[in-house]
Design a protein around this motif. Sequence first.
Motif, PDB file in Angstrom:
ATOM      1  N   TYR A 158      50.961  72.341  36.096  1.00 16.39           N
ATOM      2  CA  TYR A 158      52.411  72.377  35.980  1.00 16.39           C
ATOM      3  C   TYR A 158      52.912  70.971  35.713  1.00 16.39           C
ATOM      4  CZ  TYR A 158      51.785  76.868  38.308  1.00 16.39           C
ATOM      5  OH  TYR A 158      51.378  78.129  38.636  1.00 16.39           O
ATOM      6  N   GLU A 159      53.535  70.764  34.578  1.00 16.33           N
ATOM      7  CA  GLU A 159      53.972  69.424  34.226  1.00 16.33           C
ATOM      8  C   GLU A 159      55.250  69.448  33.410  1.00 16.33           C
ATOM      9  OE1 GLU A 159      52.770  66.478  34.917  1.00 16.33           O
ATOM     10  OE2 GLU A 159      50.698  66.769  35.546  1.00 16.33           O
ATOM     11  N   ASP A 160      56.000  68.354  33.506  1.00 15.37           N
ATOM     12  CA  ASP A 160      57.065  68.095  32.564  1.00 15.37           C
ATOM     13  C   ASP A 160      56.422  67.921  31.195  1.00 15.37           C
ATOM     14  OD1 ASP A 160      58.930  66.911  30.903  1.00 15.37           O
ATOM     15  OD2 ASP A 160      59.493  65.339  32.325  1.00 15.37           O
ATOM     16  N   PRO A 161      56.818  68.724  30.182  1.00 14.04           N
ATOM     17  CA  PRO A 161      56.154  68.640  28.888  1.00 14.04           C
ATOM     18  C   PRO A 161      56.348  67.320  28.165  1.00 14.04           C
ATOM     19  CG  PRO A 161      58.042  70.106  28.779  1.00 14.04           C
ATOM     20  CD  PRO A 161      57.819  69.794  30.219  1.00 14.04           C
ATOM     21  N   THR A 162      57.187  66.416  28.687  1.00 14.02           N
ATOM     22  CA  THR A 162      57.349  65.109  28.068  1.00 14.02           C
ATOM     23  C   THR A 162      56.507  64.032  28.739  1.00 14.02           C
ATOM     24  OG1 THR A 162      59.192  64.412  29.475  1.00 14.02           O
ATOM     25  CG2 THR A 162      59.740  65.719  27.508  1.00 14.02           C
ATOM     26  N   SER A 163      55.768  64.355  29.785  1.00 18.14           N
ATOM     27  CA  SER A 163      55.175  63.331  30.640  1.00 18.14           C
ATOM     28  C   SER A 163      54.115  62.482  29.952  1.00 18.14           C
ATOM     29  CB  SER A 163      54.589  63.961  31.896  1.00 18.14           C
ATOM     30  OG  SER A 163      53.547  64.847  31.568  1.00 18.14           O
ATOM     31  N   SER A 164      53.327  63.045  29.055  1.00 20.87           N
ATOM     32  CA  SER A 164      52.223  62.271  28.493  1.00 20.87           C
ATOM     33  C   SER A 164      52.654  61.347  27.383  1.00 20.87           C
ATOM     34  CB  SER A 164      51.128  63.199  27.969  1.00 20.87           C
ATOM     35  OG  SER A 164      51.561  63.845  26.798  1.00 20.87           O
ATOM     36  N   PHE A 165      53.939  61.366  27.021  1.00 19.88           N
ATOM     37  CA  PHE A 165      54.388  60.476  25.965  1.00 19.88           C
ATOM     38  C   PHE A 165      54.223  59.007  26.359  1.00 19.88           C
ATOM     39  CE2 PHE A 165      58.003  58.574  23.476  1.00 19.88           C
ATOM     40  CZ  PHE A 165      57.285  58.542  22.299  1.00 19.88           C
ATOM     41  N   GLY A 166      54.181  58.739  27.640  1.00 19.36           N
ATOM     42  CA  GLY A 166      54.017  57.366  28.101  1.00 19.36           C
ATOM     43  C   GLY A 166      52.592  56.864  28.047  1.00 19.36           C
ATOM     44  N   TYR A 167      51.640  57.696  27.636  1.00 23.04           N
ATOM     45  CA  TYR A 167      50.239  57.300  27.627  1.00 23.04           C
ATOM     46  C   TYR A 167      49.987  56.071  26.763  1.00 23.04           C
ATOM     47  CZ  TYR A 167      49.082  61.909  29.607  1.00 23.04           C
ATOM     48  OH  TYR A 167      48.993  63.023  30.394  1.00 23.04           O
ATOM     49  N   MET A 168      50.797  55.881  25.714  1.00 23.16           N
ATOM     50  CA  MET A 168      50.524  54.830  24.732  1.00 23.16           C
ATOM     51  C   MET A 168      50.987  53.455  25.180  1.00 23.16           C
ATOM     52  SD  MET A 168      51.449  56.843  21.201  1.00 23.16           S
ATOM     53  CE  MET A 168      53.008  57.495  21.812  1.00 23.16           C
ATOM     54  N   LYS A 169      51.776  53.371  26.239  1.00 26.21           N
ATOM     55  CA  LYS A 169      52.382  52.096  26.601  1.00 26.21           C
ATOM     56  C   LYS A 169      51.360  51.044  27.034  1.00 26.21           C
ATOM     57  CE  LYS A 169      55.325  53.736  29.616  1.00 26.21           C
ATOM     58  NZ  LYS A 169      56.424  53.740  30.609  1.00 26.21           N
ATOM     59  N   GLY A 170      50.299  51.468  27.717  1.00 24.66           N
ATOM     60  CA  GLY A 170      49.384  50.498  28.296  1.00 24.66           C
ATOM     61  C   GLY A 170      48.108  50.264  27.503  1.00 24.66           C
ATOM     62  N   HIS A 191      48.744  57.453  10.471  1.00 22.51           N
ATOM     63  CA  HIS A 191      47.945  58.150  11.472  1.00 22.51           C
ATOM     64  C   HIS A 191      47.074  57.143  12.224  1.00 22.51           C
ATOM     65  CE1 HIS A 191      44.508  61.343  12.172  1.00 22.51           C
ATOM     66  NE2 HIS A 191      45.043  60.910  13.300  1.00 22.51           N
ATOM     67  N   TYR A 192      47.117  57.219  13.555  1.00 27.46           N
ATOM     68  CA  TYR A 192      46.285  56.368  14.403  1.00 27.46           C
ATOM     69  C   TYR A 192      45.489  57.222  15.380  1.00 27.46           C
ATOM     70  CZ  TYR A 192      49.460  52.610  12.925  1.00 27.46           C
ATOM     71  OH  TYR A 192      50.204  51.730  12.180  1.00 27.46           O
ATOM     72  N   VAL A 224      48.099  60.023  16.985  1.00 31.76           N
ATOM     73  CA  VAL A 224      49.544  59.966  16.779  1.00 31.76           C
ATOM     74  C   VAL A 224      49.842  59.645  15.328  1.00 31.76           C
ATOM     75  CG1 VAL A 224      50.124  59.328  19.133  1.00 31.76           C
ATOM     76  CG2 VAL A 224      49.636  57.535  17.473  1.00 31.76           C
ATOM     77  N   TRP A 225      50.953  60.205  14.855  1.00 32.47           N
ATOM     78  CA  TRP A 225      51.437  59.958  13.500  1.00 32.47           C
ATOM     79  C   TRP A 225      52.836  59.358  13.613  1.00 32.47           C
ATOM     80  CZ3 TRP A 225      48.160  63.656  14.966  1.00 32.47           C
ATOM     81  CH2 TRP A 225      47.068  63.997  14.142  1.00 32.47           C
ATOM     82  N   LEU A 226      53.020  58.119  13.133  1.00 32.12           N
ATOM     83  CA  LEU A 226      54.294  57.423  13.247  1.00 32.12           C
ATOM     84  C   LEU A 226      54.993  57.369  11.894  1.00 32.12           C
ATOM     85  CD1 LEU A 226      53.222  54.368  15.446  1.00 32.12           C
ATOM     86  CD2 LEU A 226      53.819  56.695  16.165  1.00 32.12           C
ATOM     87  N   ASP A 227      56.323  57.571  11.902  1.00 30.57           N
ATOM     88  CA  ASP A 227      57.069  57.496  10.651  1.00 30.57           C
ATOM     89  C   ASP A 227      57.454  56.055  10.339  1.00 30.57           C
ATOM     90  OD1 ASP A 227      59.299  56.830  12.184  1.00 30.57           O
ATOM     91  OD2 ASP A 227      60.245  58.804  12.015  1.00 30.57           O
ATOM     92  N   ARG A 231      58.588  55.906  14.915  1.00 33.83           N
ATOM     93  CA  ARG A 231      58.756  56.999  15.868  1.00 33.83           C
ATOM     94  C   ARG A 231      57.625  58.016  15.711  1.00 33.83           C
ATOM     95  NH1 ARG A 231      64.756  58.577  13.972  1.00 33.83           N
ATOM     96  NH2 ARG A 231      63.452  59.128  12.197  1.00 33.83           N
ATOM     97  N   VAL A 232      57.316  58.685  16.797  1.00 31.65           N
ATOM     98  CA  VAL A 232      56.255  59.691  16.764  1.00 31.65           C
ATOM     99  C   VAL A 232      56.760  60.941  16.049  1.00 31.65           C
ATOM    100  CG1 VAL A 232      54.761  61.183  18.147  1.00 31.65           C
ATOM    101  CG2 VAL A 232      55.240  58.839  18.904  1.00 31.65           C
ATOM    102  N   ARG A 233      56.039  61.344  15.028  1.00 28.96           N
ATOM    103  CA  ARG A 233      56.323  62.600  14.336  1.00 28.96           C
ATOM    104  C   ARG A 233      55.359  63.707  14.756  1.00 28.96           C
ATOM    105  NH1 ARG A 233      60.763  63.821  10.960  1.00 28.96           N
ATOM    106  NH2 ARG A 233      61.803  61.838  10.639  1.00 28.96           N
ATOM    107  N   GLN A 234      54.160  63.306  15.129  1.00 23.31           N
ATOM    108  CA  GLN A 234      53.161  64.290  15.548  1.00 23.31           C
ATOM    109  C   GLN A 234      52.231  63.634  16.550  1.00 23.31           C
ATOM    110  OE1 GLN A 234      51.307  67.396  12.822  1.00 23.31           O
ATOM    111  NE2 GLN A 234      49.599  65.992  12.968  1.00 23.31           N
ATOM    112  N   GLU A 235      51.791  64.429  17.518  1.00 24.84           N
ATOM    113  CA  GLU A 235      50.843  63.961  18.520  1.00 24.84           C
ATOM    114  C   GLU A 235      49.833  65.068  18.789  1.00 24.84           C
ATOM    115  OE1 GLU A 235      51.782  61.577  22.340  1.00 24.84           O
ATOM    116  OE2 GLU A 235      51.694  63.658  22.986  1.00 24.84           O
ATOM    117  N   LYS A 236      48.579  64.678  18.908  1.00 22.35           N
ATOM    118  CA  LYS A 236      47.518  65.651  19.166  1.00 22.35           C
ATOM    119  C   LYS A 236      46.612  65.116  20.269  1.00 22.35           C
ATOM    120  CE  LYS A 236      43.632  68.053  16.915  1.00 22.35           C
ATOM    121  NZ  LYS A 236      42.886  68.214  15.639  1.00 22.35           N
ATOM    122  N   VAL A 237      46.370  65.952  21.251  1.00 17.74           N
ATOM    123  CA  VAL A 237      45.488  65.578  22.359  1.00 17.74           C
ATOM    124  C   VAL A 237      44.429  66.654  22.531  1.00 17.74           C
ATOM    125  CG1 VAL A 237      45.356  64.939  24.791  1.00 17.74           C
ATOM    126  CG2 VAL A 237      47.429  64.452  23.499  1.00 17.74           C
TER     127      VAL A 237
END
Length: 302
Positions: A158-170, A191-192, A224-227, A231-237
């Motif tokens: 059970y998670e906030d569906p936005t939570s993993s967006f912070g994975y890239m910060k560190g 694409h990265y 991740v795909w950045l425009d 900004r993130v346009r697509q993310e795949k995990v």
Amino acid sequence: MRTASTRPRLLAVAAAGTLSLAAVAGCGGADDKASGKSSDQQSGSPAAPGGAADGPQAVRAAHQKTTSAGTAKMTLVTKAQSGGKNAEVRGSGVVDLAKGSSELVLLTGNQQIHQRTVEGILYQQPPAAQREQLPQGKSWLKVDVKKLLRQTGSSSQYEDPTSSFGYMKGISDKDVKKVGTETVDGTATTHYKVSVDVTQLAKDNAQQAKQLRAQLGDRLPLDVWLDGQGRVRQEKVEVRPRTGQQGNSGARAAVTTTLKFSDFGTDVKVTAPPAKDTVDITDKAAKAAQQAQQGQQGATQS
């Protein structure tokens, strides 16, 4: 009640993945509105040299560039494999990352599930036929994700569906590999491939970090795909639990989730369902998570 309490767990697994795979947003400013074009319409050109940052710097900056904008429409496709069985969930909705709220409609087979996240609380409305399993007068399930985290050391499925967006910060420079330029739904992107240190996903919770490493190993692959605006346009995990890590239900699910973001600056207003319509299953979810953790520990020791 067994069916009602189990069903949202399965849906959350499929919709968010084992780690709750993430979402993002963006919006335009006053100039965009004055021109009559949305920020989304103006960002389709390829990234040019001297424009948005490139490489690791771009990936690290993507979190700030996207979240500072605010809102977006999002879609997701999640595919799960477990014990030779396959499942797929498709969803669409909106997200307000500034407020941490989101609203999604999830489709699995011929069933439709409504899901909202408001102030750290996840609400899910099962299909009409399954609402009969809920207490009389109730039509929404409620999970306090923060409370669940405190009780179990992990918020489980059970998670906030936005939570993993912070994975890239560190991430560090060595964690990022540029793949090349690609088009995502008509928008030019870069694409990265990113390798995320699993311990960074729960750096403020040692118990959760230990659990994640036991389940997933040391690194989590992220694309991740950045425009052109960074900004993130697509993310795949892709979440593939380590060999031999099993819970009480046997084989653990391997989950791939792809999210896409568009229409930056879209109107978003998400509210919690009326309290009289909800039933809180946080304690049941905590108990189930603790039992699963015990099963994993037993499997590791055997």
